[in-house]
Scaffold this motif. Sequence first.
Motif, PDB file in Angstrom:
ATOM      1  N   GLN A 184       0.832  -1.209   0.000  1.00 24.86           N
ATOM      2  CA  GLN A 184       0.000   0.000   0.000  1.00 24.86           C
ATOM      3  C   GLN A 184       0.867   1.259   0.000  1.00 24.86           C
ATOM      4  OE1 GLN A 184      -3.599   0.396  -0.169  1.00 24.86           O
ATOM      5  NE2 GLN A 184      -2.730   2.395  -0.672  1.00 24.86           N
ATOM      6  N   ASP A 185       1.945   1.223   0.765  1.00 25.90           N
ATOM      7  CA  ASP A 185       2.839   2.391   0.815  1.00 25.90           C
ATOM      8  C   ASP A 185       3.463   2.658  -0.560  1.00 25.90           C
ATOM      9  OD1 ASP A 185       4.714   4.370   2.095  1.00 25.90           O
ATOM     10  OD2 ASP A 185       6.174   2.865   1.430  1.00 25.90           O
ATOM     11  N   ALA A 186       3.836   1.583  -1.245  1.00 27.99           N
ATOM     12  CA  ALA A 186       4.439   1.761  -2.574  1.00 27.99           C
ATOM     13  C   ALA A 186       3.403   2.338  -3.550  1.00 27.99           C
ATOM     14  CB  ALA A 186       4.991   0.431  -3.087  1.00 27.99           C
ATOM     15  N   VAL A 187       2.164   1.849  -3.472  1.00 21.54           N
ATOM     16  CA  VAL A 187       1.110   2.390  -4.339  1.00 21.54           C
ATOM     17  C   VAL A 187       0.918   3.879  -4.033  1.00 21.54           C
ATOM     18  CG1 VAL A 187      -1.356   2.296  -4.926  1.00 21.54           C
ATOM     19  CG2 VAL A 187      -0.056   0.167  -4.603  1.00 21.54           C
ATOM     20  N   ASN A 188       0.916   4.224  -2.754  1.00 19.44           N
ATOM     21  CA  ASN A 188       0.736   5.637  -2.379  1.00 19.44           C
ATOM     22  C   ASN A 188       1.813   6.522  -3.002  1.00 19.44           C
ATOM     23  OD1 ASN A 188      -1.399   4.818  -0.825  1.00 19.44           O
ATOM     24  ND2 ASN A 188      -0.321   5.006   1.146  1.00 19.44           N
ATOM     25  N   ARG A 189       3.046   6.017  -3.048  1.00 17.64           N
ATOM     26  CA  ARG A 189       4.136   6.836  -3.579  1.00 17.64           C
ATOM     27  C   ARG A 189       4.175   6.882  -5.106  1.00 17.64           C
ATOM     28  NH1 ARG A 189       8.482   4.480  -2.567  1.00 17.64           N
ATOM     29  NH2 ARG A 189       7.736   2.734  -1.298  1.00 17.64           N
ATOM     30  N   TRP A 190       3.737   5.801  -5.773  1.00 11.59           N
ATOM     31  CA  TRP A 190       3.905   5.732  -7.236  1.00 11.59           C
ATOM     32  C   TRP A 190       2.679   6.176  -8.029  1.00 11.59           C
ATOM     33  CZ3 TRP A 190       8.497   5.089  -9.641  1.00 11.59           C
ATOM     34  CH2 TRP A 190       9.572   4.623  -8.860  1.00 11.59           C
ATOM     35  N   TRP A 191       1.516   6.239  -7.375  1.00 10.31           N
ATOM     36  CA  TRP A 191       0.282   6.522  -8.121  1.00 10.31           C
ATOM     37  C   TRP A 191       0.353   7.830  -8.912  1.00 10.31           C
ATOM     38  CZ3 TRP A 191      -3.647   4.382 -10.356  1.00 10.31           C
ATOM     39  CH2 TRP A 191      -4.751   5.155 -10.718  1.00 10.31           C
ATOM     40  N   TRP A 192       0.641   8.924  -8.203  1.00 11.89           N
ATOM     41  CA  TRP A 192       0.621  10.224  -8.898  1.00 11.89           C
ATOM     42  C   TRP A 192       1.747  10.356  -9.923  1.00 11.89           C
ATOM     43  CZ3 TRP A 192      -3.746  12.681  -9.076  1.00 11.89           C
ATOM     44  CH2 TRP A 192      -4.638  12.593  -8.008  1.00 11.89           C
ATOM     45  N   PRO A 193       2.963   9.949  -9.578  1.00 17.48           N
ATOM     46  CA  PRO A 193       4.006   9.982 -10.615  1.00 17.48           C
ATOM     47  C   PRO A 193       3.636   9.146 -11.854  1.00 17.48           C
ATOM     48  CG  PRO A 193       5.020   9.807  -8.464  1.00 17.48           C
ATOM     49  CD  PRO A 193       3.535   9.655  -8.249  1.00 17.48           C
ATOM     50  N   ALA A 194       2.916   8.022 -11.666  1.00 21.82           N
ATOM     51  CA  ALA A 194       2.507   7.206 -12.822  1.00 21.82           C
ATOM     52  C   ALA A 194       1.536   7.998 -13.697  1.00 21.82           C
ATOM     53  CB  ALA A 194       1.883   5.887 -12.370  1.00 21.82           C
ATOM     54  N   LEU A 195       0.610   8.728 -13.071  1.00 19.72           N
ATOM     55  CA  LEU A 195      -0.328   9.536 -13.877  1.00 19.72           C
ATOM     56  C   LEU A 195       0.399  10.652 -14.635  1.00 19.72           C
ATOM     57  CD1 LEU A 195      -3.568   9.919 -11.713  1.00 19.72           C
ATOM     58  CD2 LEU A 195      -2.919   8.120 -13.318  1.00 19.72           C
ATOM     59  N   MET A 196       1.504  11.127 -14.050  1.00 14.68           N
ATOM     60  CA  MET A 196       2.274  12.201 -14.705  1.00 14.68           C
ATOM     61  C   MET A 196       3.022  11.704 -15.939  1.00 14.68           C
ATOM     62  SD  MET A 196       3.926  14.105 -11.406  1.00 14.68           S
ATOM     63  CE  MET A 196       2.882  14.576 -10.012  1.00 14.68           C
ATOM     64  N   MET A 197       3.244  10.377 -16.028  1.00 14.73           N
ATOM     65  CA  MET A 197       3.986   9.834 -17.177  1.00 14.73           C
ATOM     66  C   MET A 197       3.359  10.219 -18.515  1.00 14.73           C
ATOM     67  SD  MET A 197       4.773   5.965 -15.948  1.00 14.73           S
ATOM     68  CE  MET A 197       5.479   5.410 -17.504  1.00 14.73           C
ATOM     69  N   PHE A 198       2.034  10.394 -18.524  1.00 12.40           N
ATOM     70  CA  PHE A 198       1.349  10.680 -19.795  1.00 12.40           C
ATOM     71  C   PHE A 198       1.610  12.091 -20.307  1.00 12.40           C
ATOM     72  CE2 PHE A 198      -0.886   7.173 -17.788  1.00 12.40           C
ATOM     73  CZ  PHE A 198      -0.948   6.272 -18.835  1.00 12.40           C
ATOM     74  N   GLY A 199       2.304  12.892 -19.502  1.00 12.81           N
ATOM     75  CA  GLY A 199       2.662  14.238 -19.947  1.00 12.81           C
ATOM     76  C   GLY A 199       1.635  15.267 -19.517  1.00 12.81           C
ATOM     77  N   PRO A 200       1.895  16.530 -19.826  1.00 12.28           N
ATOM     78  CA  PRO A 200       1.014  17.613 -19.389  1.00 12.28           C
ATOM     79  C   PRO A 200      -0.394  17.447 -19.940  1.00 12.28           C
ATOM     80  CG  PRO A 200       2.583  18.400 -21.042  1.00 12.28           C
ATOM     81  CD  PRO A 200       3.006  17.019 -20.655  1.00 12.28           C
ATOM     82  N   ALA A 201      -1.339  18.150 -19.332  1.00 11.60           N
ATOM     83  CA  ALA A 201      -2.715  18.157 -19.830  1.00 11.60           C
ATOM     84  C   ALA A 201      -2.703  18.631 -21.287  1.00 11.60           C
ATOM     85  CB  ALA A 201      -3.565  19.083 -18.976  1.00 11.60           C
TER      86      ALA A 201
END
Length: 312
Positions: A184-201
């Motif tokens: 769970q801790d790893a998911v908490n840390r990686w979730w937002w950076p993973a969404l950022m991989m797709f680049g800016p809006a």
Amino acid sequence: EELAREQAFEARIDAGDFIEAKDWMPEHYRKTLVRQISQHAHSEIVGMLPEGNWITRAPTLKRKAILLAKVQDEGGHGLYLYAAAETLGTSRDEMTAALLSGKAKYSSIFNYPTLTWADIGVIGWLVDGAAIMNQVPLCRCSYAPYARAMIRVCREESFHQRQGYESLLVMMQKGTAQQKAMVQDAVNRWWWPALMMFGPADKDSPNSEQSIRWGIKRVTNDQLRQKFVDATIPQAEILGVTVPDPDLKWNAERESYDFGAIDWAEFWRVVGGEGPCNRERLAARNKAWDDGAWVRDAAMAHAKKQATKAQA
Ligand code: ACO
């Protein structure tokens, strides 16, 4: 004549034709591809580092063998991609120099640290999952050498994603309370950076409009991010973890998840070289390059000797 060539090129793109290395192409098309493909190649190579960090500490022989194979695959992906970029007239040395000097970009995601073994599973599940979402449409990129490279890359990424998810399932279903908390801790840390991989809006993405028009990108950054969230939340439920987003909510009307705001200031900080591990990653790549100098020198000396022998 230049105008006629440009119009003929646009007509081929509009007809859904694929462009080959020797075909005429506008300079901006070539530059866009070199930029994207070389950044992609650098991402694969730098992406070996966070996971490589755990090869010596994998918990079992089986997990170690899988991780070794996966990190080796990433190296292979980097090589196909450098080769695809070279077909556009850029040399591997130029691309390498740009990476080592810090001038070239590579994916923001690889500037985050891998603190526990659970991070390795989460990288497979979320990071490789996001990579597949982004890369499957690239198998239809209008530049054929890139599209062909992406087919094999995507098959291997799919294995990477599944091995990550499977290792997390084992920890969540058979693990101790402490191991579950680690996931769970790893998911908490990686979730937002993973969404950022797709680049800016999309509205802040300077390259998207032209790249979509040329069929380099087939799907926009925001569309891919949404598809990723929609595909991943049901997997999180099966796993028994939550994502750190209080605003995440199923939207029945859109048949999609609504999700919270991304911290774009953090994204641009990381892209700009100020992420948690940017310096460490560049230092590791520079060290590998310097340490490998004798191998390159020996290979060149050997090739020269062979050539002299062949002439004699
Ligand atoms: N990390 C670092 N830089 C990024 C990221 C990111 N996650 N997202 C966007 N950027 C950069 C872009 O490279 C661009 O910079 P540049 O103009 O100096 O090159 C700038 O931010 C603005 O972004 P966009 O206009 O949206 O750029 P683009 O149209 O190239 O879209 C994207 C970015 C989606 C990453 C695209 O280049 C792409 O699909 N690349 C191929 C896939 C890839 O590189 N994946 C790497 C991670 S996955 C893996 O390696 C396992």
